[in-house]
Design a protein around this motif. Sequence first.
Motif, PDB file in Angstrom:
ATOM      1  N   ARG A 243       0.830  -1.211   0.000  1.00 28.99           N
ATOM      2  CA  ARG A 243       0.000   0.000   0.000  1.00 28.99           C
ATOM      3  C   ARG A 243       0.860   1.255   0.000  1.00 28.99           C
ATOM      4  N   LEU A 244       1.928   1.271   0.808  1.00 27.22           N
ATOM      5  CA  LEU A 244       2.793   2.450   0.882  1.00 27.22           C
ATOM      6  C   LEU A 244       3.584   2.663  -0.407  1.00 27.22           C
TER       7      LEU A 244
ATOM      8  N   ALA B  60       4.195   9.810   2.927  1.00 25.92           N
ATOM      9  CA  ALA B  60       3.726   8.470   3.267  1.00 25.92           C
ATOM     10  C   ALA B  60       4.214   8.029   4.641  1.00 25.92           C
TER      11      ALA B  60
ATOM     12  N   ARG C  66       2.566   1.842  -3.374  1.00 22.95           N
ATOM     13  CA  ARG C  66       1.584   2.389  -4.317  1.00 22.95           C
ATOM     14  C   ARG C  66       1.288   3.856  -4.006  1.00 22.95           C
ATOM     15  N   GLU C  67       1.192   4.197  -2.737  1.00 23.88           N
ATOM     16  CA  GLU C  67       0.922   5.581  -2.340  1.00 23.88           C
ATOM     17  C   GLU C  67       2.046   6.512  -2.793  1.00 23.88           C
TER      18      GLU C  67
ATOM     19  N   HIS D 101       1.851   9.653  -5.511  1.00 25.84           N
ATOM     20  CA  HIS D 101       2.358  11.008  -5.244  1.00 25.84           C
ATOM     21  C   HIS D 101       3.366  11.430  -6.314  1.00 25.84           C
TER      22      HIS D 101
END
Length: 106
Positions: A13-14, A35, A16-17, A21
């Motif tokens: 998830r991080l 993040a 991808r985050e 950005h």
Amino acid sequence: MARKRYGEDDILRLIREVEVHCSRGMDVVSACRAAGVSDKTYYSWRRKYGGMNRARLSEMKSLEKENQRLKKIVADLDRASNQGGGLLSPKVATNAAMFLGRLMRR
């Protein structure tokens, strides 16, 4: 300050985050800061988990588990042959260990 341990799902998830950005025009350092991880951590995670989805992650975990099981079998057989059990010659045990090493690098 205590270090936080992230699970594999959190890491995906991080990653991808941070990628989202960056696609919006942020640089990597700022995106990582947003993040909540360092850029060094992000790059090491991306090297290990980059391009994976949850299905591939579970497949990787099952392969790692299988490799550990096979390594244990070879180690047990090697130990038995070194103790005079005569199950495997040292050359066969060495070849099996080299084969498992090649599997682990894939």
